[in-house]
Design a protein around this motif. Sequence first.
Motif, short mmCIF file in Angstrom:
data_model
loop_
_atom_site.label_atom_id
_atom_site.label_comp_id
_atom_site.label_asym_id
_atom_site.label_seq_id
_atom_site.Cartn_x
_atom_site.Cartn_y
_atom_site.Cartn_z
N PRO A 171 -12.39 11.85 -11.19
CA PRO A 171 -12.26 11.82 -9.73
C PRO A 171 -11.08 10.93 -9.32
O PRO A 171 -10.86 9.87 -9.94
CB PRO A 171 -13.59 11.22 -9.26
CG PRO A 171 -14.56 11.51 -10.38
CD PRO A 171 -13.73 11.43 -11.64
N ILE A 172 -10.33 11.36 -8.33
CA ILE A 172 -9.14 10.63 -7.92
C ILE A 172 -9.42 9.15 -7.60
O ILE A 172 -8.67 8.27 -8.05
CB ILE A 172 -8.45 11.33 -6.73
CG1 ILE A 172 -7.86 12.67 -7.17
CG2 ILE A 172 -7.36 10.44 -6.13
CD1 ILE A 172 -6.76 12.58 -8.21
N LEU A 213 0.83 -1.20 0.00
CA LEU A 213 0.00 0.00 0.00
C LEU A 213 0.87 1.26 0.00
O LEU A 213 1.90 1.32 0.67
CB LEU A 213 -0.90 0.01 1.23
CG LEU A 213 -1.83 -1.20 1.41
CD1 LEU A 213 -2.50 -1.16 2.77
CD2 LEU A 213 -2.86 -1.27 0.29
N LEU A 214 0.43 2.25 -0.74
CA LEU A 214 1.03 3.58 -0.71
C LEU A 214 0.20 4.45 0.22
O LEU A 214 -0.99 4.69 -0.03
CB LEU A 214 1.06 4.18 -2.12
CG LEU A 214 1.39 5.68 -2.21
CD1 LEU A 214 2.77 5.99 -1.65
CD2 LEU A 214 1.28 6.16 -3.66
N ALA A 215 0.78 4.90 1.32
CA ALA A 215 0.10 5.79 2.24
C ALA A 215 0.33 7.22 1.78
O ALA A 215 1.41 7.78 1.96
CB ALA A 215 0.61 5.57 3.66
N ALA A 216 -0.70 7.81 1.18
CA ALA A 216 -0.62 9.20 0.69
C ALA A 216 -1.66 10.04 1.43
O ALA A 216 -2.30 10.91 0.83
CB ALA A 216 -0.86 9.24 -0.82
N ASP A 217 -1.81 9.76 2.71
CA ASP A 217 -2.86 10.37 3.52
C ASP A 217 -2.33 11.44 4.46
O ASP A 217 -2.95 11.76 5.48
CB ASP A 217 -3.59 9.30 4.33
CG ASP A 217 -2.66 8.51 5.24
OD1 ASP A 217 -1.47 8.34 4.89
OD2 ASP A 217 -3.11 8.05 6.30
N GLU A 218 -1.17 12.02 4.15
CA GLU A 218 -0.62 13.07 4.99
C GLU A 218 -1.60 14.24 5.07
O GLU A 218 -2.19 14.64 4.08
CB GLU A 218 0.71 13.58 4.43
CG GLU A 218 1.77 12.51 4.23
CD GLU A 218 1.70 11.86 2.86
OE1 GLU A 218 2.60 11.06 2.56
OE2 GLU A 218 0.74 12.15 2.10
N ILE A 267 -9.51 12.75 -1.78
CA ILE A 267 -10.58 11.89 -2.28
C ILE A 267 -11.68 12.71 -2.93
O ILE A 267 -12.45 12.20 -3.75
CB ILE A 267 -11.16 11.00 -1.15
CG1 ILE A 267 -11.93 9.80 -1.74
CG2 ILE A 267 -12.05 11.79 -0.20
CD1 ILE A 267 -12.36 8.77 -0.71
N ARG A 268 -11.74 14.01 -2.61
CA ARG A 268 -12.76 14.89 -3.17
C ARG A 268 -12.28 15.60 -4.44
O ARG A 268 -13.06 16.30 -5.10
CB ARG A 268 -13.17 15.93 -2.14
CG ARG A 268 -13.71 15.33 -0.84
CD ARG A 268 -14.01 16.39 0.21
NE ARG A 268 -14.36 15.77 1.47
CZ ARG A 268 -15.57 15.30 1.79
NH1 ARG A 268 -16.56 15.41 0.90
NH2 ARG A 268 -15.81 14.75 2.96
N ASP A 290 -20.20 6.34 5.13
CA ASP A 290 -21.14 6.21 4.02
C ASP A 290 -20.76 7.14 2.87
O ASP A 290 -20.82 6.77 1.69
CB ASP A 290 -22.56 6.52 4.49
CG ASP A 290 -23.17 5.39 5.30
OD1 ASP A 290 -22.71 4.24 5.17
OD2 ASP A 290 -24.11 5.66 6.08
N GLU A 291 -20.34 8.36 3.22
CA GLU A 291 -19.95 9.33 2.20
C GLU A 291 -18.70 8.86 1.45
O GLU A 291 -18.65 8.91 0.21
CB GLU A 291 -19.68 10.69 2.84
CG GLU A 291 -19.29 11.77 1.84
CD GLU A 291 -18.93 13.08 2.49
OE1 GLU A 291 -18.96 14.11 1.79
OE2 GLU A 291 -18.60 13.09 3.70
N TYR A 292 -17.72 8.36 2.18
CA TYR A 292 -16.48 7.90 1.55
C TYR A 292 -16.73 6.69 0.65
O TYR A 292 -16.14 6.58 -0.43
CB TYR A 292 -15.45 7.55 2.61
CG TYR A 292 -14.84 8.76 3.32
CD1 TYR A 292 -14.50 9.91 2.62
CD2 TYR A 292 -14.60 8.73 4.69
CE1 TYR A 292 -13.94 11.00 3.26
CE2 TYR A 292 -14.04 9.82 5.35
CZ TYR A 292 -13.71 10.95 4.63
OH TYR A 292 -13.16 12.03 5.27
N ARG A 293 -17.59 5.79 1.11
CA ARG A 293 -17.87 4.61 0.27
C ARG A 293 -18.57 5.04 -1.02
O ARG A 293 -18.29 4.50 -2.10
CB ARG A 293 -18.72 3.59 1.03
CG ARG A 293 -18.71 2.23 0.34
CD ARG A 293 -19.39 1.14 1.13
NE ARG A 293 -19.02 -0.17 0.62
CZ ARG A 293 -19.44 -0.69 -0.51
NH1 ARG A 293 -20.30 -0.01 -1.27
NH2 ARG A 293 -19.04 -1.89 -0.91
#
Length: 340
Positions: free
Chosen positions: A81-82, A19-24, A72-73, A124-127
Amino acid sequence: MSEELTQIAANMVAPGKGLLAADESTGTLEKRFKKLGIECTEASRLAYREMLFTAPDLEKYISGVILFDETIRQRASDGTPIPELLARKGIIPGIKVDKGLVDLPFFPGERFTQGLDGLSARLDEYREMGARFTKWRAVIAIGEGIPTSQCLRANADALARYAGLCQVHGLVPIVEPEVLMDGSHDIKTCRWATEAALHEVFDALTRYRISFKEMILKPNMVVSGTDCSNQAPPDEVAEMTLACLRRTVPVAVPGIAFLSGGQSDVTATANLNAINVKAKTLKTPWTLTFSFSRALQAAPMSIWRGQAENKAAAQQALVRRARCNGAAALGQYDPGMEEA
């Protein structure tokens, strides 16, 4: 839903992939950009992450990407969309869902992760946006008199509640109890703290009826503290890490994706390789792979520096690191691959 989550979890830890963690967070990325003279704006953050995600052949070594809420938005330069951009490459989109760290009252030097309030609605929004897995990070520090059992229990309980909400809402949870490298402690102290943390985490996961086959564990490797004068070599890291995992992690967990935790990119790869080489002799039941952030991004970020003309070279650096780590996840890494 159970079969779908089981398959997603299995795909996240497919052999030779990680996995690439790009959640900084914006603040964290701004600090890294500033050191390299890169202006930190929403546009530059998008350009940087789009550069990473569109690297040719990245999908050969990366199974999923952990995104930040802003990312993600966003949409790529072509309007895609990403999450869709990643999915088209065969890479599973994921999302960090915790809200960061706060001090644990009455326990100096220890911290607690917040973000459970309103989590159901966010999931729910993210899914709906395309995410198929999530991440929640708990942090355990080593120091004089810490970690305390109260800190371990508080963070384990939050991880379990988070994991349950994710599974109910159709998302695979990454459970991340990170024992920090910061300090002068030796590798034996790290093993003690890591083992204590994992015991608490799986006790809590059991009490909250979490399905182990529908989750991924993201722990630290058992390593010496950053300031320890006697840094353990890869063989010892492998021995200590596997001994710890074999005492704490249920067989039903499909995969363990290690965080790099401040190790250099080459050191993290060498340690991951040593773990997998030894795991073959011990016949461990889990896939042992990577979920790295800086250990994958340091080289491409330093090459890119916000300049479009550096994009191709930065992407090549990312794929090289991903390829090395993919090999390490199979126990097939050779230092000569660094120059290939």
